[in-house]
Design a protein around this motif. Structure first.
Motif, PDB file in Angstrom:
ATOM      1  N   ILE A  86       0.865  -1.180   0.000  1.00 19.46           N
ATOM      2  CA  ILE A  86       0.000   0.000   0.000  1.00 19.46           C
ATOM      3  C   ILE A  86       0.902   1.230   0.000  1.00 19.46           C
ATOM      4  O   ILE A  86       1.814   1.332   0.839  1.00 19.46           O
ATOM      5  CB  ILE A  86      -0.893   0.023   1.263  1.00 19.46           C
ATOM      6  N   GLY A  87       0.667   2.174  -0.931  1.00 19.61           N
ATOM      7  CA  GLY A  87       1.527   3.349  -1.003  1.00 19.61           C
ATOM      8  C   GLY A  87       0.768   4.628  -1.293  1.00 19.61           C
ATOM      9  O   GLY A  87      -0.383   4.609  -1.740  1.00 19.61           O
ATOM     10  N   ARG A  88       1.430   5.748  -1.023  1.00 20.30           N
ATOM     11  CA  ARG A  88       0.892   7.067  -1.368  1.00 20.30           C
ATOM     12  C   ARG A  88       1.292   7.422  -2.800  1.00 20.30           C
ATOM     13  O   ARG A  88       0.482   7.849  -3.598  1.00 20.30           O
ATOM     14  CB  ARG A  88       1.444   8.125  -0.389  1.00 20.30           C
ATOM     15  N   ASN A  89       2.591   7.244  -3.105  1.00 18.95           N
ATOM     16  CA  ASN A  89       3.094   7.455  -4.464  1.00 18.95           C
ATOM     17  C   ASN A  89       4.007   6.286  -4.822  1.00 18.95           C
ATOM     18  O   ASN A  89       5.201   6.337  -4.552  1.00 18.95           O
ATOM     19  CB  ASN A  89       3.899   8.764  -4.567  1.00 18.95           C
ATOM     20  N   LEU A  90       3.442   5.245  -5.391  1.00 18.30           N
ATOM     21  CA  LEU A  90       4.256   4.129  -5.880  1.00 18.30           C
ATOM     22  C   LEU A  90       4.705   4.529  -7.280  1.00 18.30           C
ATOM     23  O   LEU A  90       3.875   4.732  -8.172  1.00 18.30           O
ATOM     24  CB  LEU A  90       3.440   2.832  -5.893  1.00 18.30           C
ATOM     25  N   GLU A  91       6.010   4.678  -7.466  1.00 18.54           N
ATOM     26  CA  GLU A  91       6.545   5.313  -8.678  1.00 18.54           C
ATOM     27  C   GLU A  91       6.902   4.292  -9.750  1.00 18.54           C
ATOM     28  O   GLU A  91       7.634   3.337  -9.488  1.00 18.54           O
ATOM     29  CB  GLU A  91       7.800   6.124  -8.332  1.00 18.54           C
ATOM     30  N   GLU A  92       6.383   4.529 -10.961  1.00 21.81           N
ATOM     31  CA  GLU A  92       6.752   3.687 -12.101  1.00 21.81           C
ATOM     32  C   GLU A  92       8.044   4.212 -12.734  1.00 21.81           C
ATOM     33  O   GLU A  92       8.889   3.453 -13.194  1.00 21.81           O
ATOM     34  CB  GLU A  92       5.616   3.667 -13.126  1.00 21.81           C
TER      35      GLU A  92
END
Length: 367
Positions: A86-92
């Protein structure tokens, strides 16, 4: 918490009925486990591959996760062990020229279902208040009632024996076979960097399956025993407690970390308990009561040893104390060359304040 407007919606449902809406990340699908949170700002890949997290869905407190990509060597085991993220901003997108891949591609390869765009501050505050509980993430079932039915099937972490699930199936060796320091490792979910810390100090190591008998461990002719970290509840692990008792009876040097610490306590009739929400992060202050010095430590555990029982024991001495909540962080057995800590001295990720414990163990063997 308003539903996200993007096409790949995902839902997080907690056991107490709380719902968070976000967007899908990683593999599309559904996953369940016990929710917990990690406060570390770096080292997300090492965290995801730590076998101690098996059975858990992890909230990453840090706002940006995935921003430096993933690298084949930054792992603690051969696969991702968390059940979901679970994340706030999981970055691609990522920026690190040494990286092999993006977090999105990595999660797809490793079959990890994750949810992005969640108010993780609100979620962590909720878990800190309400305590650890089971949860479900889905990017395919968007009906909350159906998710509730699925979540009801998930067993509680209390009473769950998971160490034998993540343990090595076949024994293996590391280090220099000619070394005069030979260590038998009981693998309940050992991290690669714990083994590296032993090998770097000259140990020749044989890693055994969790259920290996004391007789099997002895065949290696070790002059020290290491009891590893791992997932799940230590209480049902009677097979492991029996082996630890046999090692203590043989008077051989023994070092335990995390789950290994709890098993050493159980072998001395000190009960363990399920913590309200556990310790997981890279900045927990611990005081060494022997030296009087404090250490910043890496932690990952949802169970602990009963403080009152430790204090009442005639056989056990407290060596380390958590300065946040006074939980027991280290013990040694009086009259025996055996000690353990609740935290992670290999600290990958984290500060290396506590790596002296590996030196202490090697010194104990050589003595």
């Amino acid at each position: 918490m308003s539903a996200s407007s993007t096409k790949n919606q995902a839902i997080l449902l907690l056991q107490d009925g709380t719902v968070f809406y976000g967007t899908a990340f990683g593999k599309m699908g559904t996953t369940t486990g016990e929710i917990c949170f990690n406060t570390g700002m770096t080292g997300y890949q090492e965290v995801f591959t730590d076998p101690s997290y098996y059975g858990q869905i992890l909230i990453m407190n840090n706002v940006h996760v995935g921003n430096y990509g993933v690298k084949e060597t930054d792992v603690e085991s051969d696969s991702v062990k968390v059940k979901g993220v679970i994340g706030r901003n999981l970055e691609e997108q990522y920026s690190r020229f040494m990286a092999d891949n993006s977090l999105q591609q990595y999660f797809e390869q490793q079959n990890v279902v994750a949810i992005d765009d969640v108010d993780t501050r609100a979620l962590v505050a909720h878990i800190r208040t309400q305590g650890a509980m089971n949860c479900i993430i889905s990017s395919e079932i968007l009906d909350v009632e159906k998710l509730k039915a699925e979540l009801a099937k998930v067993p509680s972490m209390a009473g769950l024996e998971l160490a034998s699930v993540v343990s090595t199936k076949e024994p293996y060796y590391l280090g220099n076979p000619d070394s005069d320091v030979r260590v038998s490792v009981l693998d309940f979910g050992v991290k690669k960097n714990i083994l590296n810390c032993l090998v770097e100090r000259g140990a020749y190591v044989k890693v055994h399956n969790a259920k290996a008998s004391f007789e099997e461990l002895e065949q290696f002719k070790p002059n020290g025993y290491f009891i590893s970290n791992g997932p799940g509840d230590p209480e049902p692990m009677e097979y492991a407690v029996k082996t630890v008792k046999q090692i203590l009876a043989a008077n051989k040097p023994l070092f335990g970390i995390c789950l290994g610490h709890q098993l050493l306590a159980l072998a001395n009739d000190i009960p363990t308990f399920k913590m309200h929400h556990g310790h997981r992060g890279l900045n927990h202050p611990v005081k060494n009561l022997i030296t009087g010095k404090s250490e910043i430590t890496t932690q990952n555990h949802g169970f602990g040893v009963q403080p009152d029982a430790v204090k009442a024991s005639k056989d056990v001495e407290i060596t380390h104390l958590n300065l946040n909540d006074e939980s027991i962080e280290g013990i040694r057995i009086k009259g025996k060359p055996a000690f353990s800590v609740q935290y992670h001295p290999e600290a990958t990720p984290g500060p290396h304040d506590s790596r002296y414990l590996f030196d202490d163990f090697i010194a104990l063997i050589k003595k």
